[in-house]
Design a protein around this motif. Structure first.
Motif, PDB file in Angstrom:
ATOM      1  N   UNK A   1       0.845  -1.197   0.000  1.00 52.54           N
ATOM      2  CA  UNK A   1       0.000   0.000   0.000  1.00 52.54           C
ATOM      3  C   UNK A   1       0.877   1.242   0.000  1.00 52.54           C
ATOM      4  N   UNK A   2       0.393   2.253  -0.677  1.00 51.65           N
ATOM      5  CA  UNK A   2       1.109   3.516  -0.724  1.00 51.65           C
ATOM      6  C   UNK A   2       1.086   4.160   0.652  1.00 51.65           C
ATOM      7  N   UNK A   3       2.216   4.680   1.069  1.00 53.07           N
ATOM      8  CA  UNK A   3       2.247   5.357   2.364  1.00 53.07           C
ATOM      9  C   UNK A   3       1.724   6.779   2.261  1.00 53.07           C
ATOM     10  N   UNK A  92       3.711  16.074  -0.728  1.00 51.80           N
ATOM     11  CA  UNK A  92       3.458  15.724   0.657  1.00 51.80           C
ATOM     12  C   UNK A  92       4.436  14.604   1.033  1.00 51.80           C
ATOM     13  N   UNK A  93       4.969  14.658   2.241  1.00 50.52           N
ATOM     14  CA  UNK A  93       5.933  13.640   2.663  1.00 50.52           C
ATOM     15  C   UNK A  93       5.695  13.304   4.127  1.00 50.52           C
ATOM     16  N   UNK A  94       6.084  12.106   4.511  1.00 50.63           N
ATOM     17  CA  UNK A  94       5.900  11.649   5.886  1.00 50.63           C
ATOM     18  C   UNK A  94       7.200  11.099   6.440  1.00 50.63           C
ATOM     19  N   UNK A  95       7.451  11.411   7.692  1.00 51.11           N
ATOM     20  CA  UNK A  95       8.537  10.779   8.409  1.00 51.11           C
ATOM     21  C   UNK A  95       7.922   9.977   9.541  1.00 51.11           C
ATOM     22  N   UNK A  96       8.156   8.695   9.565  1.00 48.68           N
ATOM     23  CA  UNK A  96       7.598   7.836  10.597  1.00 48.68           C
ATOM     24  C   UNK A  96       8.558   7.716  11.768  1.00 48.68           C
ATOM     25  N   UNK A  97       7.997   7.605  12.956  1.00 49.28           N
ATOM     26  CA  UNK A  97       8.825   7.465  14.142  1.00 49.28           C
ATOM     27  C   UNK A  97       9.186   8.818  14.721  1.00 49.28           C
ATOM     28  N   UNK A  98       9.452   8.848  15.993  1.00 45.27           N
ATOM     29  CA  UNK A  98       9.751  10.105  16.674  1.00 45.27           C
ATOM     30  C   UNK A  98      11.224  10.426  16.728  1.00 45.27           C
ATOM     31  N   UNK A  99      12.017   9.749  15.932  1.00 41.85           N
ATOM     32  CA  UNK A  99      13.467   9.938  15.985  1.00 41.85           C
ATOM     33  C   UNK A  99      13.923  10.896  14.897  1.00 41.85           C
ATOM     34  N   UNK A 100      14.771  11.821  15.281  1.00 43.45           N
ATOM     35  CA  UNK A 100      15.364  12.695  14.269  1.00 43.45           C
ATOM     36  C   UNK A 100      16.182  11.845  13.306  1.00 43.45           C
ATOM     37  N   UNK A 106       7.762  10.204   0.123  1.00 46.96           N
ATOM     38  CA  UNK A 106       7.047  11.233  -0.628  1.00 46.96           C
ATOM     39  C   UNK A 106       5.851  10.658  -1.377  1.00 46.96           C
ATOM     40  N   UNK A 107       4.847  11.516  -1.554  1.00 47.09           N
ATOM     41  CA  UNK A 107       3.760  11.211  -2.467  1.00 47.09           C
ATOM     42  C   UNK A 107       4.158  11.559  -3.894  1.00 47.09           C
ATOM     43  N   UNK A 108       3.241  11.309  -4.814  1.00 48.65           N
ATOM     44  CA  UNK A 108       3.526  11.521  -6.218  1.00 48.65           C
ATOM     45  C   UNK A 108       3.459  12.966  -6.672  1.00 48.65           C
ATOM     46  N   UNK A 109       2.942  13.840  -5.814  1.00 44.94           N
ATOM     47  CA  UNK A 109       2.936  15.250  -6.133  1.00 44.94           C
ATOM     48  C   UNK A 109       1.670  15.724  -6.818  1.00 44.94           C
ATOM     49  N   UNK A 110       1.419  17.018  -6.691  1.00 47.56           N
ATOM     50  CA  UNK A 110       0.327  17.699  -7.385  1.00 47.56           C
ATOM     51  C   UNK A 110       0.897  18.925  -8.069  1.00 47.56           C
ATOM     52  N   UNK A 111       0.639  19.044  -9.355  1.00 46.56           N
ATOM     53  CA  UNK A 111       1.115  20.232 -10.083  1.00 46.56           C
ATOM     54  C   UNK A 111       0.026  21.299 -10.034  1.00 46.56           C
ATOM     55  N   UNK A 112       0.415  22.473  -9.573  1.00 47.42           N
ATOM     56  CA  UNK A 112      -0.517  23.604  -9.464  1.00 47.42           C
ATOM     57  C   UNK A 112      -0.129  24.665 -10.480  1.00 47.42           C
ATOM     58  N   UNK A 113      -1.102  25.128 -11.214  1.00 51.07           N
ATOM     59  CA  UNK A 113      -0.884  26.230 -12.150  1.00 51.07           C
ATOM     60  C   UNK A 113      -1.826  27.359 -11.780  1.00 51.07           C
TER      61      UNK A 113
ATOM     62  N   UNK B  38      13.714  10.416 -10.420  1.00 54.62           N
ATOM     63  CA  UNK B  38      13.720  10.150 -11.854  1.00 54.62           C
ATOM     64  C   UNK B  38      12.683  11.066 -12.498  1.00 54.62           C
ATOM     65  N   UNK B  39      12.977  11.544 -13.699  1.00 51.55           N
ATOM     66  CA  UNK B  39      12.151  12.552 -14.358  1.00 51.55           C
ATOM     67  C   UNK B  39      10.672  12.163 -14.354  1.00 51.55           C
ATOM     68  N   UNK B  40       9.850  13.052 -13.794  1.00 51.23           N
ATOM     69  CA  UNK B  40       8.406  12.835 -13.793  1.00 51.23           C
ATOM     70  C   UNK B  40       7.903  11.905 -12.709  1.00 51.23           C
ATOM     71  N   UNK B  41       8.805  11.434 -11.848  1.00 51.19           N
ATOM     72  CA  UNK B  41       8.399  10.494 -10.809  1.00 51.19           C
ATOM     73  C   UNK B  41       8.568  11.105  -9.419  1.00 51.19           C
ATOM     74  N   UNK B  42       8.187  10.343  -8.419  1.00 46.54           N
ATOM     75  CA  UNK B  42       8.266  10.848  -7.050  1.00 46.54           C
ATOM     76  C   UNK B  42       9.696  10.821  -6.543  1.00 46.54           C
ATOM     77  N   UNK B  43       9.919  11.557  -5.477  1.00 43.67           N
ATOM     78  CA  UNK B  43      11.230  11.598  -4.842  1.00 43.67           C
ATOM     79  C   UNK B  43      11.412  10.318  -4.033  1.00 43.67           C
ATOM     80  N   UNK B  44      12.581   9.672  -4.189  1.00 41.34           N
ATOM     81  CA  UNK B  44      12.840   8.394  -3.521  1.00 41.34           C
ATOM     82  C   UNK B  44      14.040   8.523  -2.589  1.00 41.34           C
TER      83      UNK B  44
END
Lengths: 116, 114
Positions: A1-3, A92-100, A106-113, B38-44
């Motif tokens: 599953x996608x995080x 959008x990105x997530x860091x799991x756990x309370x440790x630095x 990362x998610x796949x992103x949303x392009x805003x114009x 990678x171009x057009x993909x998410x940050x890994x």
């Protein structure tokens, strides 16, 4: 599953209007942080805002606010009074756990114009 | 405002060659990371580094990859024998001590493998 899931691949917004970017996440860790980054066409990654899982209030940073709904596992970014310079990719990105030092997922992103 | 600095901004390399990507993290930061996009993909995520050792690495970070902090300021990513699929934007990031500190990213190095 996608995080981290960002369901909106792209969206248009009229200048001076508000826009909401969706982000849902999946984790079983009670301690986590959610981050939003902006990536303009020039390619750099700019940190915008952070929300911790134990934070009682929604995070705000200037024109950016985070609509954090823990039970629904969503952390939507709201950009108020959009400007032309807001046109970019938003992650959008997530860091799991309370440790630095833990990694960001990362998610796949949303392009805003932003339209004038 | 202090920032993460990456060099070069663009690197073109022949397949099979070694490449070193360089980063200068923010000076008081303790945690360092490499990510790729990678171009057009998410940050890994590739690797995280703390106290002069790798703290976590992803499946992407195989034996062809290595990281080093050769002195008090630089943080490098080496790819020993580049492949076409290594073509991507590589981001270095750093963060302070503290669970709530964001990771600050450099402007990236665009790596093109021919």
């Amino acid at each position: 599953a996608q995080k981290i899931t960002q369901t909106q691949p792209g969206m248009f917004v009229q200048e001076k209007e508000a826009v909401t970017l969706d982000c849902t996440y999946d984790t079983s860790d009670p301690s986590y942080g959610l981050f939003w980054y902006k990536q303009p066409s020039s390619g750099e990654m700019i940190f915008l805002i952070y929300q911790g899982s134990y934070d009682q209030q929604n995070a705000t940073e200037g024109r950016y606010s985070l609509n954090f709904q823990k039970a629904r596992k969503s952390a939507n970014l709201v950009i108020s009074a959009s400007q032309l310079g807001d046109s970019a990719m938003y992650f959008c990105a997530m860091r799991e756990g309370g440790t630095a030092g833990n990694k960001l997922t990362f998610g796949g992103g949303t392009r805003v114009l932003v339209k004038p | 405002e202090p920032e993460v600095t990456q060099t070069p901004s663009h690197q073109v390399t022949q397949m099979g060659q070694e490449v070193i990507l360089r980063c200068v993290p923010i000076s008081n930061h303790l945690y360092f990371y490499w990510y790729r996009q990678i171009l057009g993909q998410k940050v890994e995520f590739l690797v995280s580094f703390y106290n002069n050792e790798i703290s976590e690495k992803s499946e992407i970070f195989d034996d062809q990859f290595s990281v080093e902090r050769p002195d008090g300021s630089n943080f490098t990513l080496k790819i020993r024998s580049t492949k076409l699929e290594d073509s991507a934007m590589y981001f270095c990031a750093s963060s302070e001590q503290g669970a709530y500190q964001p990771q600050h990213f450099g402007d990236g190095t665009r790596l093109s493998i021919l």
